[in-house]
Write a protein that holds these residues in place. Structure first.
Motif, short mmCIF file in Angstrom:
data_model
loop_
_atom_site.label_atom_id
_atom_site.label_comp_id
_atom_site.label_asym_id
_atom_site.label_seq_id
_atom_site.Cartn_x
_atom_site.Cartn_y
_atom_site.Cartn_z
N PRO A 110 0.81 -1.22 0.00
CA PRO A 110 0.00 0.00 0.00
C PRO A 110 0.85 1.27 0.00
CG PRO A 110 -0.92 -1.61 1.52
CD PRO A 110 0.39 -2.16 1.06
N THR A 111 1.98 1.24 0.71
CA THR A 111 2.86 2.40 0.71
C THR A 111 3.39 2.69 -0.68
OG1 THR A 111 3.55 1.95 2.98
CG2 THR A 111 4.98 3.37 1.68
N ALA A 112 3.73 1.63 -1.43
CA ALA A 112 4.20 1.82 -2.80
C ALA A 112 3.11 2.43 -3.66
CB ALA A 112 4.64 0.47 -3.38
N VAL A 113 1.90 1.96 -3.48
CA VAL A 113 0.79 2.49 -4.27
C VAL A 113 0.58 3.97 -3.95
CG1 VAL A 113 -1.70 2.36 -4.65
CG2 VAL A 113 -0.35 0.26 -4.47
N ILE A 114 0.60 4.30 -2.67
CA ILE A 114 0.40 5.70 -2.27
C ILE A 114 1.48 6.60 -2.86
CG2 ILE A 114 0.46 7.27 -0.28
CD1 ILE A 114 -0.86 5.01 1.35
N THR A 115 2.73 6.17 -2.74
CA THR A 115 3.85 7.00 -3.23
C THR A 115 3.79 7.19 -4.74
OG1 THR A 115 5.21 6.15 -1.43
CG2 THR A 115 6.35 7.24 -3.24
N SER A 116 3.57 6.09 -5.47
CA SER A 116 3.54 6.21 -6.93
C SER A 116 2.32 6.99 -7.40
CB SER A 116 3.56 4.82 -7.57
OG SER A 116 2.42 4.06 -7.17
N ARG A 140 -4.97 2.17 -9.55
CA ARG A 140 -4.03 1.51 -8.65
C ARG A 140 -4.49 1.61 -7.19
NH1 ARG A 140 -0.11 3.92 -12.07
NH2 ARG A 140 0.32 5.57 -10.55
N VAL A 141 -4.95 2.80 -6.81
CA VAL A 141 -5.37 2.99 -5.41
C VAL A 141 -6.64 2.18 -5.12
CG1 VAL A 141 -6.10 4.67 -3.69
CG2 VAL A 141 -4.27 5.25 -5.28
N ALA A 142 -7.58 2.18 -6.06
CA ALA A 142 -8.81 1.40 -5.86
C ALA A 142 -8.49 -0.09 -5.75
CB ALA A 142 -9.78 1.65 -7.01
N ALA A 143 -7.56 -0.58 -6.57
CA ALA A 143 -7.18 -2.00 -6.50
C ALA A 143 -6.51 -2.31 -5.17
CB ALA A 143 -6.25 -2.35 -7.67
N ALA A 144 -5.67 -1.41 -4.70
CA ALA A 144 -5.00 -1.63 -3.41
C ALA A 144 -6.01 -1.68 -2.28
CB ALA A 144 -3.97 -0.55 -3.16
N LEU A 145 -7.01 -0.82 -2.32
CA LEU A 145 -8.05 -0.84 -1.28
C LEU A 145 -8.86 -2.13 -1.36
CD1 LEU A 145 -9.24 2.87 -1.39
CD2 LEU A 145 -8.57 1.63 0.68
N GLY A 146 -9.16 -2.55 -2.56
CA GLY A 146 -9.95 -3.76 -2.72
C GLY A 146 -9.25 -5.01 -2.23
N LEU A 183 -7.60 8.43 -2.65
CA LEU A 183 -8.57 8.11 -3.70
C LEU A 183 -9.61 9.22 -3.84
CD1 LEU A 183 -9.33 5.80 -5.68
CD2 LEU A 183 -10.99 5.04 -3.98
N LEU A 184 -10.01 9.81 -2.73
CA LEU A 184 -10.97 10.91 -2.78
C LEU A 184 -10.36 12.13 -3.48
CD1 LEU A 184 -12.44 10.58 0.81
CD2 LEU A 184 -13.69 10.24 -1.32
N ALA A 185 -9.08 12.41 -3.22
CA ALA A 185 -8.42 13.53 -3.89
C ALA A 185 -8.32 13.29 -5.40
CB ALA A 185 -7.04 13.75 -3.30
N ILE A 186 -7.96 12.06 -5.78
CA ILE A 186 -7.87 11.72 -7.21
C ILE A 186 -9.24 11.87 -7.86
CG2 ILE A 186 -7.40 9.86 -8.84
CD1 ILE A 186 -5.41 8.75 -6.71
N SER A 187 -10.27 11.40 -7.17
CA SER A 187 -11.63 11.48 -7.73
C SER A 187 -12.08 12.93 -7.87
CB SER A 187 -12.60 10.71 -6.82
OG SER A 187 -12.20 9.36 -6.68
N LEU A 188 -11.69 13.78 -6.92
CA LEU A 188 -12.00 15.20 -7.03
C LEU A 188 -11.42 15.78 -8.30
CD1 LEU A 188 -12.82 18.04 -5.98
CD2 LEU A 188 -10.71 18.04 -4.64
N PHE A 189 -10.15 15.48 -8.59
CA PHE A 189 -9.52 16.02 -9.78
C PHE A 189 -10.10 15.40 -11.05
CE2 PHE A 189 -6.12 17.35 -6.84
CZ PHE A 189 -6.00 18.67 -7.26
N ALA A 190 -10.47 14.13 -11.00
CA ALA A 190 -11.05 13.49 -12.18
C ALA A 190 -12.43 14.06 -12.49
CB ALA A 190 -11.14 11.98 -11.97
N ALA A 191 -13.21 14.34 -11.44
CA ALA A 191 -14.58 14.86 -11.61
C ALA A 191 -15.37 13.99 -12.58
CB ALA A 191 -14.56 16.32 -12.07
#
Length: 908
Positions: free
Chosen positions: A437-443, A460-466, A484-492
């Motif tokens: 999970p740390t690798a996923v967060i960093t990348s 990647r983050v959704a897969a790591a959570l799953g 994941l929430l921050a990424i989703s905000l930017f994706a809109a």
């Protein structure tokens, strides 16, 4: 080194320093030169000249051992002055108490602390001028350097001078300070020969030539090498074989070795603890040297004239002590210093870690606590080092992996993405994981911030959570969810938000994470009650980390609650820019800018945007850079700068659309709507606003769909689309937008007024302009008043129309929204008023800051209260008012209100 006799070959430098001491105005001078070139001697001369003039002098010196201890350098400057702090107000004194660790609480920002220091310096220098001498400033910790730079640039209104010495070969925060500099070069051949002959007249020709060759004009070497030669040490085997400082450290090392063991131990403790300048407050006192007569006799120490304490003669003595000590000797000294500083969690931890060799969980836990303290004090970069050391001292691989993962996370928040990646790789190897999970967060952080790659980062983050097991570490799960929430905000992107919502719903989440989901995503449908939750969360903030403040600030902005937290957000943003959580500072500065836009501080917002762009460029954060360009483009659009607005729109769209960064493509469309509205091209504005959300609906997961409510309604009204305009206004009401925030309540009331029939319009407009939230958003309120004035004029209520149109025009003038002001004045003329094209008169000669200060003073605020609001010292406020009075043709504060009101009336 006053004992070395007259200063040779420094006429230019001495003249400059005399000019500093005798200057009628406060100012700073930065001395830059190599080690041993004589900066300390020149600073001594500046201090002596000031004392001879009857001035007060405060001496301090940076210490390498304290270069990562927040505010250690500032402690030295302020300690001799603190007895006079009783003359300051309680808020200013509280800032010092927090920084010095005497009271708990969040450290003030660099700006707030800088203002407090300026106030203290102004108070101290009230009866006689003050010189602050900072030697070896390159070893100042980043926080002290930031404050030092802040005050050094703002001394002109005070009887305070600063003389600052830095090494030319050591990078430091002072390099970009923008201060006047005095380069201290090596002595020329003639002056070098004079100095050598004055201090070693009996040298043989061969030795004299060799020393001059090796010293190369360095005064310290010219004094030390003959002494070494007399004591039987060869001056060296040839020029250039070792750096000069290394040779001098070795010379000091020879003298150190002649001391008794107990005295060497005493000196080593002092060197490791930064002994040598003015002591810090009692709870952070440095080690005091005792029983060091041998070191004084050997010329390693001298006596501080102000305190009577033994201090190191030169920083190179400290270097030589550290170089000559064995590892066991250093560890023993650190252990003693850890006991001395048991009440200071960060200094205690630093010395304890240095004293520890074998893994020790208790020590590792202390370091972990110190890291949390460091991040809360704006020193996240130091926290990375503390967590890394904690990992080294952890007994088991699991604990080592976890702490390295924490260090990677903090490094990512500190804009140290490459270091975060390295720490993450080591953490994964220890855990035996290929993709932790740390690798996923960093990348994912790197992909998001640097490249705007929202789709792969989300995947990647959704897969790591799953794939997280049910008993996984709660903090890791929370970090993944928040990212994941921050990424989703930017994706809109509603499709990505569907995945995100499912993962949030399936996991036990913290109240904060639940709040972020409702604020970052579909606010129109989830936002009811969220604003109150944000306010409650801010009220409960204690020792939370800067990323907690950042996420709450983003939530507050999207729920229109940021104005209530502006002081905290601005303080934390300033604090984190230097060596703190820089990644979070980039977002916090955006929040500051957005709040300034909303509250009508557009000039300040542009300056904040420029500051943010510089920060993003330094770290290569393309995502944040494009956000700043977008916000600047929005200001340009409302001000009628079509060229800049269009350039920003195109920049955003070209970069964000191929990457799927919907948050920025929507911002680009909002810029387009604003630019066309400002230009009076309502058809074009409708095309952009309608592209964001169809009339009568609010596109899910689109922040701009709510923020452009007024744009869509106004452009629809002006293009004859009354049915669509009314449908959108009613949709805002029926969707419950007024329950989400007062601002949305105000905009909904305004939209309903703009679309009301003639029998209801008067009352609807009166309700809209009287809405309590309108005053907090001056540009939007002015737009509503413009529309109200247009309706009143058409209804032949010309006197009433002129009143509201004059109010609108004044706001547009103040904001620099020239096309809007022109439109309001055209309506005024149509309503029967004789108006100039723009405001003139005495008040128009005021700068933006002078106008702001004058208005606050006219409202009855004191200089101190104005300074607290604008992050200025009371003396600076007074200086501005001193310039304002003649511009307005008045002589007293009591006349301000009438003068400003009179000019406003003339402009109307």
């Amino acid at each position: 080194m006053a004992d070395e006799g007259p200063i040779v070959g420094r006429e230019t430098e001495l003249s400059a320093l005399s000019g500093l001491a005798e200057s009628p105005d406060g100012r700073a001078l930065l001395l830059r030169g190599e080690a041993g070139v004589g900066k300390s001697v020149l600073l001594d001369a500046a201090a002596a000249r000031s004392l001879a003039l009857g001035h007060r002098v405060v001496r301090t010196a940076g210490v390498e051992a304290e270069s990562e201890l927040p505010f250690a350098g500032l402690h030295q400057i302020l300690h001799p002055l603190l007895p006079q702090a009783a003359g300051l107000d309680r808020v200013t004194r509280a800032a010092f108490d927090t920084v010095f660790g005497r009271t708990a609480g969040e450290a003030p920002s660099v700006m707030a602390l800088g203002v407090a220091v300026l106030d203290l310096l102004a108070l101290v220098s009230g009866d006689r001028p003050l010189l602050v001498v900072v030697d070896d400033a390159h070893w100042f910790d980043p926080q002290s350097a930031e404050v030092g730079r802040f005050i050094a640039r703002r001394l002109s209104a005070h009887a305070v001078r600063m003389a600052i010495g830095v090494r030319a070969d050591v990078a430091s925060a002072w390099d970009a300070a923008g201060l006047p500099e005095l380069t201290v070069p090596a002595l020329d051949a003639h002056a070098a020969a004079l100095l050598l002959d004055a201090h070693a007249p009996d040298l043989a020709d061969g030795a004299r030539h060799q020393i001059l060759e090796q010293a190369r004009g360095n005064p310290l070497a010219l004094l030390e090498l003959p002494r070494a030669l007399r004591e039987g040490s060869a001056p060296g085997t040839g020029p250039g074989e070792l750096p000069l400082s290394r040779r001098l450290e070795q010379l000091y090392g020879d003298r150190i070795r002649t001391l008794a063991a107990a005295e060497r131990t005493e000196l080593l403790r002092g060197a490791l603890d930064g002994t040598g300048a003015a002591p810090s407050p009692a709870d952070r006192a440095r080690y005091r040297l005792g029983d060091v007569d041998g070191a004084l006799a050997a010329g390693l120490l001298t006596v501080d004239a102000a305190t009577g304490d033994p201090v190191f003669r030169h920083p190179l003595v400290r270097s030589a002590l550290l170089q000559s000590a064995t590892p066991n000797e250093r560890r023993a000294a650190h252990a003693e210093l850890a006991r001395l500083h048991h009440a200071d969690v960060e200094r205690h931890a630093a010395h304890l870690a240095a004293a520890t060799v074998d893994p020790d969980e208790a020590v590792a836990a202390v370091l972990e606590r110190a890291a949390r303290s460091a991040t809360a004090r704006g020193a996240a970069a130091s926290a990375v080092a503390l967590l890394t050391r904690a990992a080294e001292l952890s007994p088991g691989s699991a604990a080592r992996s976890r702490r390295l993962g924490d260090a990677a996370y903090v490094a990512a928040q500190s804009a140290l993405l490459d270091q975060a990646q390295e720490l993450r790789e080591v953490s994964d190897r220890l855990a035996g994981a290929h993709q932790s999970p740390t690798a996923v967060i960093t990348s994912a952080y790197a992909a998001l911030y640097r490249d705007g790659d929202v789709n792969s980062a989300h995947r990647r983050v959704a897969a790591a959570l799953g794939s997280l097991p049910p008993d996984s570490d709660p903090e890791t799960r929370t970090r993944l969810l928040n990212l994941l929430l921050a990424i989703s905000l930017f994706a809109a992107d509603p499709a990505l938000w569907t995945v995100t919502d499912a993962l949030v719903d399936a996991a036990p989440v913290t109240p904060a994470t639940s709040l972020y989901r409702d604020a970052f995503g579909d606010v129109a449908r989830r936002g009811a009650g969220a604003r109150e939750r944000v306010q409650d969360a801010f009220a409960r903030l204690g020792e939370e980390q800067p990323w907690d403040v950042m996420r709450l600030g983003v939530a507050a902005y999207h729920l229109d609650a940021l104005g209530d937290q502006r002081l905290l957000v601005r303080r934390v943003a300033d604090r984190e820019v230097g060596s703190g959580a820089v990644t979070n500072a980039m977002t916090l500065l955006q929040l500051v800018m957005l709040d300034q836009i909303d509250s009508g501080e557009w000039d300040d917002a542009e300056r904040t945007g420029g500051r943010g762009l510089d920060l993003t460029a330094a770290h290569g954060y393309a995502l944040f850079a494009h956000q700043y360009h977008g916000f600047l483009g929005l200001i340009a659009a409302w001000r009628g700068d079509t060229e800049r607005a269009t350039a920003a729109l195109n920049r955003l769209d070209r970069w964000a659309r191929p990457r799927g960064v919907g948050h920025l493509t929507q911002l680009a469309e909002a810029i387009g709507a604003a630019a066309h509205l400002t230009a009076g091209d309502f058809e074009g504005a409708y095309a952009y606003a309608g592209g964001l959300t169809a009339p009568g609906t609010f596109a899910p997961c689109s922040q701009q769909a709510l923020r452009t409510l007024l744009d869509l309604v106004e452009s629809a009204v002006h293009t004859g689309r009354a049915e669509q305009a009314r449908a959108h206004a009613e949709a805002a009401r029926d969707q419950g937008l007024p329950a989400i925030s007062p601002r949305l309540g105000f905009l909904t009331a305004a939209a309903l007024a703009m679309t009301a029939d003639d029998t209801q319009a008067r009352a609807a407009y009166e309700r809209a302009v009287a809405h309590p939230a309108g005053a907090e958003f001056p540009f939007e309120l002015a737009r509503v008043r413009l529309a109200q004035g247009m309706w009143l004029r058409r209804a032949r209520e010309r006197a009433a129309a002129r009143t509201v149109l004059e109010q609108a025009a004044e706001v547009f003038d103040r904001l620099g929204a020239v096309p809007w002001a022109r439109r309001a004045r055209a309506e005024l003329r149509a309503a029967g008023a004789a108006t100039p094209q723009s405001a003139h008169g005495a008040a128009s000669a005021l700068t933006a800051q002078e106008r702001q200060i004058a208005e606050l003073a006219a409202s009855g605020l004191s200089n101190k209260e104005i300074g607290a609001r604008l992050f200025l010292s009371p003396r600076t406020v007074g200086a501005h008012l001193y310039r304002v009075f003649p511009k307005l043709g008045i002589s007293s504060r009591a006349s301000l209100r009438d003068a400003l009101a009179g000019n406003s009336t003339e402009a109307g």
